[in-house]
Write a protein that holds these residues in place. Structure first.
Motif, short mmCIF file in Angstrom:
data_model
loop_
_atom_site.label_atom_id
_atom_site.label_comp_id
_atom_site.label_asym_id
_atom_site.label_seq_id
_atom_site.Cartn_x
_atom_site.Cartn_y
_atom_site.Cartn_z
N LYS A 35 0.85 -1.20 0.00
CA LYS A 35 0.00 0.00 0.00
C LYS A 35 0.88 1.25 0.00
O LYS A 35 2.08 1.17 0.31
N TYR A 39 5.03 1.64 0.64
CA TYR A 39 5.71 2.45 1.66
C TYR A 39 6.76 3.34 1.00
O TYR A 39 7.88 3.51 1.48
N SER A 200 3.96 -6.90 10.85
CA SER A 200 5.39 -7.17 11.01
C SER A 200 5.75 -7.49 12.45
O SER A 200 6.41 -8.50 12.74
#
Ligand SMILES: *Cc1c(COP(=O)(O)O)cnc(C)c1O
Length: 392
Positions: A35, A39, A200
């Motif tokens: 997205k 980044y 993450s």
């Protein structure tokens, strides 16, 4: 000639996916999110590098991001995490994406159009962003069951408080609620083959609890989600994990000029020279995502040395001090983010100077600045242990 560009180390991106593959094993679907133009790294370059490294799916926020990937020939499964307008559902089907489901209107429209779609229900576990409480979620699941062309493929949720702390009580509570919802769905006969919750930080901290898929983000770009996550990883003996940052942001000197002592630099006269000074003008500014908070605080790298920012970052220009870099000249490279020689400006450093987070710093690098795929451009990775040793 480019006045500004980003070099994207596609090897680093692929290697980060391989690192996560070793961490979570072969059965987990790795679905890095690309997205916000990956980044800031370029969605197409990055998406392809992630897939080359063994990623299974890609996550996007918006349908237009899925469209761009498909137009670039990306055939991998795409999962749209953000809202899809009712009027865009036909295109979503044409682009062969799966999408998050959290309202009845979407189901009504898909049924009316007689279109097939793989849906991922979103359970509320404590972020209060898109999720449904369990009773409503079950009602939506039963509604979907009445549509033969619709399939409940996944169950999703998102952590609210995992990067910001080393105390993961809230996140554990979210995990428990997620498991409860999954059990409730399965007790009603929904198979839900692809449950996923981990970002993450969660994948780094609890690789054994990523369910069927991990929606990797910042760490796939080689950046630790936060210092707290890094400390938590070291405490879990996972500090040897090596992430490779992939992005180098560069510009070139547009002018070198000498000014006398006592000269003001830039808007607001926020800097005055104390001695005869050589200034270099760089054609980068806050409109490019080079945050105005860097004014009088940050530095850039020129000829392997630090050149401090003088005065305020303007919309399109920034002024740096090259008095101590006599070799600096017109059109020389200046590194805004990344390595040059032995020195490195990290996204974390830039974010610290600008009082924001590294996520924002990289995601806001203007999309129109060219990105070039350059395997090997970012240099050697650094593990959390290595960074910790450096601090000691
Ligand atoms: C951005 C995003 C992620 C990835 O988060 P990171 O902290 O960058 O790993 C995962 N899930 C959702 C829903 C997201 O929006």
């Amino acid at each position: 000639m480019d006045w500004q560009w980003c070099e994207i180390d596609t090897d680093a991106l692929s290697n980060n996916i391989r690192t996560f593959r070793r961490l979570v094993g072969p059965d987990v679907l790795l679905s890095p999110t690309v997205k916000s133009n990956a980044y800031g790294h370029d969605a197409v370059i990055t998406g392809k590098a992630f897939l080359a490294g063994g990623a299974d799916w890609l996550c996007v926020h918006a349908l237009e991001e899925a469209r761009r990937l498909r137009q670039a020939g990306v055939a991998a499964p795409l999962y749209v995490m953000g809202p899809v307008a009712l009027s865009d559902l036909e295109e979503a089907v044409a682009l062969d994406v799966r999408m998050v489901a959290y309202n009845f209107e979407t189901i009504d429209r898909l049924e009316a159009l007689n279109l097939p779609m793989k849906l991922h229900l979103k359970i509320e576990t404590g972020n209060h962003r898109q999720g449904l409480e369990l009773p409503e979620l079950l009602a939506l699941a039963r509604r979907i069951k009445r549509c033969p062309k619709l399939e409940i493929e996944g169950l999703a949720s998102h952590f609210a408080n995992i990067e910001d702390t080393t105390h993961h009580q809230y996140a554990r509570q979210q995990l428990d609620l997620f498991e409860k919802a999954l059990s409730a769905l399965r007790a009603e006969g929904f198979a839900v083959p692809v449950p996923h919750l981990s970002n993450s930080a969660a994948a780094l901290l609890w690789p054994e609890r990523v369910f069927r898929m991990a929606r990797l983000g910042i760490a796939a770009y080689g950046l630790w989600p936060s210092p707290e996550t890094q400390v938590a990883a070291v405490l879990r003996d996972r500090g040897d994990l090596q992430l490779c940052p992939a992005l180098t942001w560069k510009t070139r000197i547009a002018q070198v000029r000498e000014v006398p002592a006592g000269a003001f630099v830039g808007y607001g006269l926020s800097y005055m020279t104390t001695h005869k000074t050589r200034l270099a003008i760089l054609p980068v500014g806050y409109a490019d995502g080079y945050d105005r908070g860097l004014s009088n605080l940050g530095h850039v790298l020129i000829a392997g040395q630090r050149a401090p920012i003088r005065g305020r970052v303007c919309m399109n220009l920034t002024i740096v001090d090259v008095t101590d870099i006599p070799e600096a000249k017109l059109e020389d490279e200046a590194v805004l983010l990344g390595r040059q020689g032995d020195l490195c400006i990290t996204a974390e450093q830039l974010a610290g100077w600008a009082s924001t987070i590294h996520y924002e710093m990289i995601a806001r690098i203007r999309e129109g600045i060219p990105r070039y795929a350059m395997p090997g451009s970012a240099g050697e990775p650094l593990s959390a242990d290595a960074m910790y040793r450096e601090i000691k």
